[in-house]
Design a protein around this motif. Structure first.
Motif, mmCIF file in Angstrom:
data_model
loop_
_atom_site.group_PDB
_atom_site.id
_atom_site.type_symbol
_atom_site.label_atom_id
_atom_site.label_comp_id
_atom_site.label_asym_id
_atom_site.label_seq_id
_atom_site.Cartn_x
_atom_site.Cartn_y
_atom_site.Cartn_z
ATOM 1 N N ALA A 264 2.908 4.605 11.434
ATOM 2 C CA ALA A 264 1.797 3.743 11.807
ATOM 3 C C ALA A 264 1.393 4.160 13.298
ATOM 4 O O ALA A 264 0.220 4.217 13.554
ATOM 5 N N GLU A 265 2.361 4.278 14.171
ATOM 6 C CA GLU A 265 2.106 4.431 15.536
ATOM 7 C C GLU A 265 1.185 5.969 16.046
ATOM 8 O O GLU A 265 0.223 5.961 16.584
ATOM 9 N N LEU B 283 -3.825 6.568 7.121
ATOM 10 C CA LEU B 283 -2.371 6.435 6.665
ATOM 11 C C LEU B 283 -2.359 5.993 5.251
ATOM 12 O O LEU B 283 -2.618 5.074 4.774
ATOM 13 N N HIS C 38 -5.882 0.144 9.663
ATOM 14 C CA HIS C 38 -5.294 0.252 11.113
ATOM 15 C C HIS C 38 -4.997 -1.334 11.483
ATOM 16 O O HIS C 38 -5.826 -2.110 11.320
ATOM 17 N N PRO D 117 1.298 -1.969 14.299
ATOM 18 C CA PRO D 117 2.099 -0.955 13.754
ATOM 19 C C PRO D 117 3.030 -1.641 12.621
ATOM 20 O O PRO D 117 3.330 -0.945 11.447
ATOM 21 N N MET E 96 1.309 -2.381 9.565
ATOM 22 C CA MET E 96 0.917 -1.300 8.846
ATOM 23 C C MET E 96 2.324 -0.814 7.993
ATOM 24 O O MET E 96 2.179 -0.541 6.925
ATOM 25 N N MET E 97 3.622 -1.013 8.684
ATOM 26 C CA MET E 97 4.610 -0.415 7.930
ATOM 27 C C MET E 97 5.076 -1.478 6.850
ATOM 28 O O MET E 97 5.669 -1.081 5.991
#
Length: 298
Positions: free
Chosen positions: A227-228, A237, A261, A264, A267-268
């Motif tokens: 994610a980063e 992603l 986005h 992070p 996102m994960m």
């Protein structure tokens, strides 16, 4: 490909050499067989002999019990065998190169993300594919390679240097460049993304420096790397998966819609939820041998 926070191979001890010789012998014997028999034979050998001897069956049963304590013991045993069977099949498939590619579909059956990655390629925008040790994680990369995409990635070097020396070659030359974890490999990987490249990261390994994200109902330390990097390079992603079918050699390939986005961790969490959904549907295809739920470091 491999996950985050890898340790470099530690050495070349006599035990490592013995393991490598046994593995080379098994691979050599299997490669002499026709493809479908080869894959089935390596699966059976790993389920019945290599898996129990290496402690894989025991570890898989323990992790299954940790996540699903009420699971029937017979079901737990059957799943632990399936885990080892899938491991053996995946191993020999990845050594089989062209034969493996010919056994795969020409296009993904689940294609929600295909339009997005096509646009990204046209715009020279990077794409980071995320996946886990489920089914055969190399299958989606090979299918997309057959469609004209170049997809590289990071891989974790194995602790057994003898095995790593030949296993690493199975990932080279398939598609885009692959890089070993470590300072030099990461530098090349970042340069690849900065140039608009596509690459894969497996994110489902324990990461001591990661954040706790629930996976199958228990907190699991998870790296935020994918994610980063997506935020850093404005990369898509995109989760993708290769699910083994009932015949043991064909696959359902899914390229899922991109993860938006944002934060992070969020996102994960979404990437983890995508993988978790597949593991719950077909638990025998995830590598339960991993110590995914290690305690936090003191």
């Amino acid at each position: 490909m491999a996950g985050d926070k890898a340790k470099r191979p530690s050495g070349r001890g006599p035990g490592d050499r013995a393991v490598d010789l046994v593995l080379r012998g098994a691979i050599g014997a299997a490669m002499a067989l026709p493809y479908e028999r080869r894959v089935a034979a390596m699966g059976a050998l790993t389920a019945r002999a290599i898996g129990p001897l290496a402690g894989y069956r025991r570890r898989a049963r323990a992790n299954l019990g940790l996540i699903w304590p009420d699971l029937d013991p017979a079901r737990r045993d059957a799943l632990s065998r399936a885990v080892c069977d899938n491991l053996g099949r995946t191993l020999i498939e990845n050594y089989s190169g062209p034969d493996f590619a010919r056994a795969l579909p020409a296009r993904p059956q689940g294609a929600e993300g295909l339009d997005a990655i096509a646009r990204a390629r046209a715009e020279h925008r990077p794409v980071i594919f995320v996946t886990g040790h489920f089914g055969n994680h190399e299958a989606p990369r090979r299918v997309l390679t057959g469609m004209g995409y170049e997809i590289g990635g990071l891989y974790r070097e194995m602790s057994n240097r003898f095995v790593n020396d030949h296993y690493a070659t199975t990932m080279q030359g398939v598609s885009g460049p692959v890089f070993p974890k470590g300072r030099r490999g990461l530098t090349g990987f970042l340069r690849h993304l900065k140039g608009g490249g596509m690459a894969t990261i497996l994110f489902d390994l324990h990461d001591r420096g990661g954040v706790e994200i629930d996976f199958l109902g228990r907190p699991a330390r998870t790296a935020l790397t994918a994610a980063e990097l997506a935020l850093r390079f404005d990369a898509l992603l995109v989760p993708y998966f290769g699910t083994r079918q009932a015949d043991g050699t064909s696959f359902d390939i899914a390229v899922e819609s991109p993860i938006p986005h944002g934060d992070p961790v969020g996102m994960m969490r979404e990437a983890t939820a995508r993988l978790e959904a597949r593991v719950r549907r077909d638990p025998g295809q995830w590598f339960w041998v991993h110590n995914r739920w290690k305690p936090a470091p003191r």
